[in-house]
Design a protein around this motif. Structure first.
Motif, short mmCIF file in Angstrom:
data_model
loop_
_atom_site.label_atom_id
_atom_site.label_comp_id
_atom_site.label_asym_id
_atom_site.label_seq_id
_atom_site.Cartn_x
_atom_site.Cartn_y
_atom_site.Cartn_z
N VAL A 63 -70.35 -34.24 -31.49
CA VAL A 63 -69.22 -35.14 -31.26
C VAL A 63 -68.61 -35.53 -32.59
N GLU A 64 -67.29 -35.57 -32.66
CA GLU A 64 -66.62 -36.01 -33.88
C GLU A 64 -66.88 -37.49 -34.13
N ARG A 70 -64.78 -39.60 -35.05
CA ARG A 70 -63.68 -40.35 -34.45
C ARG A 70 -63.96 -40.67 -32.98
N THR A 71 -64.46 -39.67 -32.23
CA THR A 71 -64.78 -39.89 -30.82
C THR A 71 -65.87 -40.93 -30.65
N LEU A 72 -66.87 -40.87 -31.52
CA LEU A 72 -67.95 -41.85 -31.49
C LEU A 72 -67.41 -43.26 -31.73
N VAL A 95 -64.31 -44.38 -31.08
CA VAL A 95 -63.53 -44.82 -29.92
C VAL A 95 -64.45 -45.31 -28.82
N PHE A 96 -65.50 -44.54 -28.53
CA PHE A 96 -66.45 -44.95 -27.51
C PHE A 96 -67.10 -46.29 -27.86
N TYR A 156 -72.02 -47.64 -32.99
CA TYR A 156 -71.24 -46.40 -32.94
C TYR A 156 -69.90 -46.56 -33.65
N PHE A 197 -68.15 -44.58 -37.55
CA PHE A 197 -66.77 -44.17 -37.83
C PHE A 197 -66.17 -45.00 -38.96
N ILE A 216 -56.56 -44.39 -36.45
CA ILE A 216 -57.02 -42.99 -36.44
C ILE A 216 -55.96 -42.06 -36.99
N SER A 224 -56.17 -39.69 -40.43
CA SER A 224 -55.95 -38.24 -40.36
C SER A 224 -54.91 -37.80 -41.38
#
Length: 412
Positions: free
Chosen positions: A280-281, A283-285, A287-288, A322, A326, A394, A398
């Motif tokens: 998992v990226e 970034r995804t971690l 957001v969750f 989490y 990030f 985010i 980027s």
């Protein structure tokens, strides 16, 4: 990773763990002692605010010290200093029981002042121990150690209360701080920024740190997001003892078990995070984690019993774990290493400015509104604010990272 670097990484993690264990013991003991001594929720809010104000003022200067020192030596000296503060507080409480609350509040302020160089030392040493893909794993190690300490610290405190009493927990915390300093003895001093140390140079470095921060859009957006998260957590943590033992009429053991539950899941995350980062990226971690934080904090505000409040509290802390992976990983990537301390000092100041504000809110509105209603209002506001700010943050990271990669490619 070489065996020596692997050994240094373990000692680094051990020092972080022991230092936060000591902090958790203090955070367990002091609010309970003050609340039992006075019975006032407002005084808990005031104590929380007083505890954090010195750290806010110290962070920019602590960042300069970390840049000049390299990080490891500063951590050792300051951790030993925190042990000395707690020994002094214990002696003061035993010698003058009538001054117990002022002594504990003053020692909290001193510990807060010394927290700033400890945090800046950790920020400085992380990129010295890890490069490339290892950076996120080391940041995950730091975050997991900090959360795991929430199990070890309260568990030790709970046993200590039964065996030796609350006051002697201060001695236990002092011992943990001293052990943290010892763990970092083999670590190399690290990258240092030469400086003459004059007032003019120091002011110039402080100004440079603020300039680099303000000119860094992703860091500014991230600081605003962190501020809002910390504001809600400040209200929760400053009123937690009163909510658990007062509103929900739960025993002190339940207050400890909340933090133990957080720490146990933190220890589990220590094993899970490296696996997640392979699939998992970051970034995804993040957001969750933030979604989990918002939902859990709102649940705290509307909980009707300790059976709902407890799991929501644990879930909110796991969400922070989490999100902070990030948070920690991305911010280091957009700051030049030689200026890391002087930028992170103001960054921490902006992030943590919400902590004394949260304490003041509890002190001012805790009695009239009730601390739980205050948490509910702030949690709903956090959810709305995060829905707007997180996508912007985010996107800004980027763009900044793409621009930096392009710049490095041109330099080659």
């Amino acid at each position: 990773m070489t065996p020596r670097r692997r050994s240094h990484r373990r000692l680094f993690g051990g020092g972080v763990l022991l230092g936060v264990v000591a902090e958790q013991i203090v955070l367990f003991a002091v609010p309970l002692i003050i609340f039992e001594e006075t019975g006032k929720v407002s005084l808990l809010g005031i104590a929380y605010a007083v505890e954090w104000l010195p750290a806010l003022l110290a962070y920019p200067f602590a960042g300069l010290l970390a840049d000049r020192d390299g990080g490891a030596r500063l951590f050792r000296w300051v951790s030993a200093g925190r042990a000395a503060v707690l020994v002094g507080a214990l002696v003061g409480c035993l010698a003058a029981p009538s001054l117990l609350t002022p002594i504990l509040m003053a020692s909290g302020a001193l510990l807060s002042l010394l927290m700033a160089p400890v945090r800046m030392s950790i920020e400085k040493v992380v990129p010295q121990l890890s490069r490339g893909t290892e950076l996120a794993k080391t940041q995950g190690l730091v975050q997991s150690m900090e959360v795991s300490a929430m199990a070890v610290g309260p568990a030790l405190a709970l046993v200590g209360v039964a065996l030796i009493g609350k006051f002697w927990l201060l001695a236990c915390a002092a011992t943990a701080f001293a052990a943290a300093a010892a763990c970092w003895l083999p670590l190399p001093r690290g990258v240092r920024t030469p400086s003459g140390g004059s007032v003019r140079q120091s002011l110039g470095e402080l100004r440079l740190g603020w300039t680099l921060l303000v000119g860094n859009r992703p860091l500014v957006l991230l600081a605003g997001l962190n501020f809002s998260i910390n504001l809600v957590f400040a209200t929760v943590l400053s009123a937690n003892a009163a909510l658990v033992t007062g509103v929900f009429r739960a025993p002190e053991s339940a207050y400890a078990l909340l933090n133990i539950g957080v720490g146990v899941l933190g220890a589990v995350n220590l094993l899970v995070v490296p696996f997640l980062l392979r699939h998992v990226e970051v970034r995804t971690l993040g957001v969750f984690g933030l979604v989990l934080v918002c939902v859990s904090l709102a649940t705290l505000g509307f909980a009707t019993s300790i059976m709902l409040y407890g799991p929501a509290f644990v879930a909110s802390m796991v969400g922070v774990t989490y999100f902070n992976i990030f948070n920690r990983t991305q911010r280091i990537k957009v700051i030049p290493e030689e200026h890391l301390g002087k930028v992170m000092g103001p960054f921490y100041l902006l992030n943590l400015l919400s902590l004394p504000i949260g304490g003041v809110l509890v002190a001012g509105l805790g009695a009239s509104w009730g601390p739980q209603r205050l948490i509910a209002v702030l949690a709903i506001g956090l959810g709305v604010f995060s829905a707007v700010m997180l996508p912007l943050t985010i996107r800004a990271f980027s763009r900044a990272l793409l621009a930096r990669e392009a710049s490095l490619a041109e330099a080659k």
